[in-house]
Design a protein around this motif. Structure first.
Motif, mmCIF file in Angstrom:
data_model
loop_
_atom_site.group_PDB
_atom_site.id
_atom_site.type_symbol
_atom_site.label_atom_id
_atom_site.label_comp_id
_atom_site.label_asym_id
_atom_site.label_seq_id
_atom_site.Cartn_x
_atom_site.Cartn_y
_atom_site.Cartn_z
ATOM 1 N N VAL B 85 -41.529 -49.491 127.681
ATOM 2 C CA VAL B 85 -40.975 -50.851 127.591
ATOM 3 C C VAL B 85 -40.411 -51.068 126.184
ATOM 4 N N SER B 86 -39.253 -51.726 126.131
ATOM 5 C CA SER B 86 -38.528 -51.874 124.864
ATOM 6 C C SER B 86 -39.334 -52.541 123.756
ATOM 7 N N HIS B 87 -40.122 -53.561 124.128
ATOM 8 C CA HIS B 87 -40.782 -54.314 123.049
ATOM 9 C C HIS B 87 -42.189 -53.817 122.727
ATOM 10 N N GLN B 108 -37.915 -50.043 120.871
ATOM 11 C CA GLN B 108 -36.455 -50.004 120.988
ATOM 12 C C GLN B 108 -35.794 -49.819 119.625
ATOM 13 N N SER B 190 -25.063 -46.178 127.569
ATOM 14 C CA SER B 190 -26.118 -47.098 128.029
ATOM 15 C C SER B 190 -26.223 -47.057 129.556
ATOM 16 N N ARG B 191 -25.081 -46.876 130.237
ATOM 17 C CA ARG B 191 -25.113 -46.743 131.709
ATOM 18 C C ARG B 191 -25.855 -45.473 132.102
ATOM 19 N N SER B 194 -29.565 -45.654 131.173
ATOM 20 C CA SER B 194 -30.239 -46.601 132.055
ATOM 21 C C SER B 194 -30.567 -45.945 133.393
ATOM 22 N N VAL B 198 -36.689 -45.430 133.849
ATOM 23 C CA VAL B 198 -37.308 -46.388 134.771
ATOM 24 C C VAL B 198 -37.415 -47.740 134.070
ATOM 25 N N ASP B 200 -36.959 -50.110 130.158
ATOM 26 C CA ASP B 200 -35.780 -50.457 129.361
ATOM 27 C C ASP B 200 -35.748 -49.994 127.906
ATOM 28 N N ASN B 204 -32.197 -50.117 125.866
ATOM 29 C CA ASN B 204 -32.109 -51.152 124.829
ATOM 30 C C ASN B 204 -31.845 -50.551 123.452
ATOM 31 N N ILE B 207 -28.280 -50.120 123.381
ATOM 32 C CA ILE B 207 -27.660 -51.451 123.310
ATOM 33 C C ILE B 207 -27.655 -51.976 121.862
ATOM 34 N N ILE B 208 -28.733 -51.690 121.128
ATOM 35 C CA ILE B 208 -28.785 -52.113 119.719
ATOM 36 C C ILE B 208 -27.644 -51.434 118.945
#
Lengths: 366, 239
Positions: B85-87, B108, B190-191, B194, B198, B200, B204, B207-208
């Protein structure tokens, strides 16, 4: 004035780049790092639109969406989602978000979507306000002639324009009663349309809750006695002074007490409870005063309970059309309580009775 | 920390320590001259690393290239964090030839820092333009720091171009164009990432990087307003 946008994302670099681009597009921008921080920020920053990330620590986007749509229904929300979050994004649209953007976000697309969402909001709001102002004026126009009809009937009954027979007086009184009822309905419509148009200004004064409730009950003690209903008051001692609009709150209490007496059976009991309470908001317990009026009357059907405070409740029920009436008292009460920062609700069971309750914040309303 | 000789590979070590006590370490070695990633022969090449799998818009690589070089560089780390998980909170330590960096951050953020290295050292013709920056890699850089490094690197390149008698681009016009192409790669990546993950964290992180890249043209068009005041010593009073 610039449109205000709140960006809610746990990643600081995303917040910063989005902020710079939106500021460059002439928006007033503020940022928050999670849902809880966003709700705090909204108290000081009246956003027109929130850009809300879905996956965040502390309070995620979906929970935050629920809070914002409930507490700030005029704020538009655009969700920010990663590639894997399509189903969640759709769920958010069902829960009241206006749109969603997939990260990584194209800035031109972001600005276009933000502007179009705000444009739609502005035109929708302008149309709604125009409609509400029109209705308010229309009802005022109705009230004037009705008042004149009422005073004319009064004038005739008193014989100021010549002798009135007994039979004529009975008919005139009947016409007067109908005019009163109609005036009452029109006044309710004026109240409701003014609340909906945001034209109502509360005249708040610090008042003693205990004395207020005693005053309200005095009138109903007589009515209850006439119907052989027992009126029980349970008022907590030493209640603090609360700042509220006396006339408006009296309207709420009158509505609730009227209903309690009206729907109670002979020999029934109506219990009025006033006490301190707390409400958990964002993990914090805030102090409130609870007002509850319990009757052991006929009760409300379970499918009608969620409609009780809805102005269209009669139209939404399964009653035959010719039995449907416009009943606005509780819809107005909801507006009044919420304008004071409180909540109103009902618990009811058919055959056992209903309890109408509302709260008022003890601190300054938010 | 021992002194590195000029021909020795440039090494970075990224160490992620999670609240569970688990530690994940990634060693990166770059060729000292070309700054290209030196990778193991047995680097995995899953399906999603194929060039044809969600290719970037306007990918300049020829059809005969079977694998996306960036995706291959990223394959191990993306697989490692595909369920993360990103966070998620993490302590990241980065050892470079010159110094050690440490930051308590989100996964992330840590990932975006290391993924940034993998992306510019892969031989992707678009991302190659950023390769000189990797020699001066700054882990966990803020957008402003990244912007400064970007502009500085580009202007150094233009100075060298001028010294060779060629026409430099002092107005940064081509830098804006580079970043438009880089933005397309970040978006394509990112596509791809992703679809290889499974949760993010990986996407992410890209994405940053995309958000940094996307902001560069804006920073430039805006006259570097965020850092302009720092250069008053040069600009004030100069004609």
């Amino acid at each position: 004035m610039k449109d205000k946008i709140l960006i809610v994302d746990d990643e600081d670099s995303l917040r910063l780049t989005l902020k710079l681009r939106l500021q460059g597009a002439d928006f007033d921008v503020s940022v928050a790092s999670n849902g809880e921080a966003a709700l705090e920020a909204l108290k000081e920053f009246p956003a027109d639109l929130v850009l809300l990330d879905i996956n965040m620590p502390v309070m995620d986007g979906i929970e935050t969406l629920g809070y914002i749509t409930r507490e700030y229904p005029n704020i538009e929300i655009i969700m920010l989602t990663g590639f894997a979050d399509f189903s969640t994004a759709i769920e958010c649209l069902k829960k009241g978000a206006k749109d969603y953007l997939v990260k990584p976000i194209e800035m031109t697309e972001l600005i276009t979507r933000v502007k179009s969402t705000l444009r739609a909001k502005t035109s929708e709001r302008a149309y709604r306000e125009l409609q509400q102002r029109y209705m308010s004026t229309f009802f005022h126009d109705l009230l004037g002639p009705l008042t004149t009809v009422d005073s004319t009937i009064e004038h005739l009954i008193e014989g100021k324009s010549g002798h009135v027979s007994k039979e004529q007086a009975v008919l005139l009184r009947y016409a007067g009663e109908l005019t009163d009822k109609m005036s009452q309905r029109v006044k309710e419509m004026i109240d409701l349309s003014q609340f909906e148009a945001g034209m109502v200004k509360l005249e708040r004064k610090p008042l003693d809750v205990g004395i207020f409730v005693e005053m309200m009950c005095a009138r109903y003690e007589i009515l209850a006695k006439a119907k052989e209903i027992k009126l029980v008051k349970k008022i907590e001692k030493g209640l603090p002074t609360v700042t509220f609009d006396f006339d408006k709150l009296a309207q709420v209490m009158n509505n609730i007490l009227d209903n309690a007496i009206k729907y109670s059976l002979r020999d029934g009991t109506v219990t009025i409870t006033v006490a301190r309470t707390t409400r958990e908001e964002l993990g914090k317990k805030n102090p409130y005063i609870l007002f509850a009026v319990k009757d052991n009357g006929v009760g409300i059907r379970a499918d009608e309970v969620p409609l009780v405070f809805n102005k269209y409740k009669e139209q939404l029920t399964t009653k035959p059309t010719d039995l449907k009436k416009t009943v606005l008292g509780l819809a107005i009460s909801k507006h009044i309580v919420e304008a004071h920062g409180g909540t109103i609700w009902v618990d009811s069971e058919v055959g056992k009775g209903s309890t109408f309750s509302f709260t008022l914040p003890i601190d300054e309303p938010k | 920390m021992t002194q590195r000789t000029a021909s020795e590979p440039i090494r970075f070590t990224y160490r992620f320590r999670f609240d569970t006590g688990e530690v994940k370490t990634f060693e990166i070695a770059l060729d000292a001259t070309t700054l290209e990633l030196i990778h193991d022969a047995d680097l995995p090449k899953p399906e999603w690393t194929k060039l044809s799998f969600y290719p970037c818009d306007h990918c300049p690589l020829a059809d005969h290239v079977q694998y996306c070089p960036i995706a291959v560089n990223l394959s191990r780390i993306v697989t490692e964090f595909k369920d993360s998980v990103s966070h998620e909170h993490t302590e990241v330590t980065v050892e470079t030839p010159e110094r050690t960096y440490f930051k308590e951050t989100t996964l992330q953020k840590g990932l975006s820092s290391i993924i940034g290295i993998y992306m510019v050292t892969s031989n992707c013709p678009v991302m190659d333009k950023l390769r000189p920056m990797v020699r001066f890699h700054l882990p966990f850089a803020t957008p402003t720091e990244t912007m400064f490094r970007t502009v500085s690197t580009y202007l150094t390149g233009q100075f060298l171009l001028m010294r060779e008698g060629k026409t430099p681009d002092w107005e940064l016009h081509h830098l804006v164009d580079f970043y438009k192409s880089i933005s397309a790669v970040n978006k394509g990546m990112s596509r791809r990432v992703s679809n290889a993950s499974v949760k993010d964290a990986n996407v992410n992180a890209v994405i940053i990087l995309h958000s940094f890249g996307d902001a560069v043209p804006y920073f430039i068009e805006n006259g570097l307003a965020e850092i302009k005041h720092l250069f008053d010593v040069y600009t004030k009073g100069e004609k």
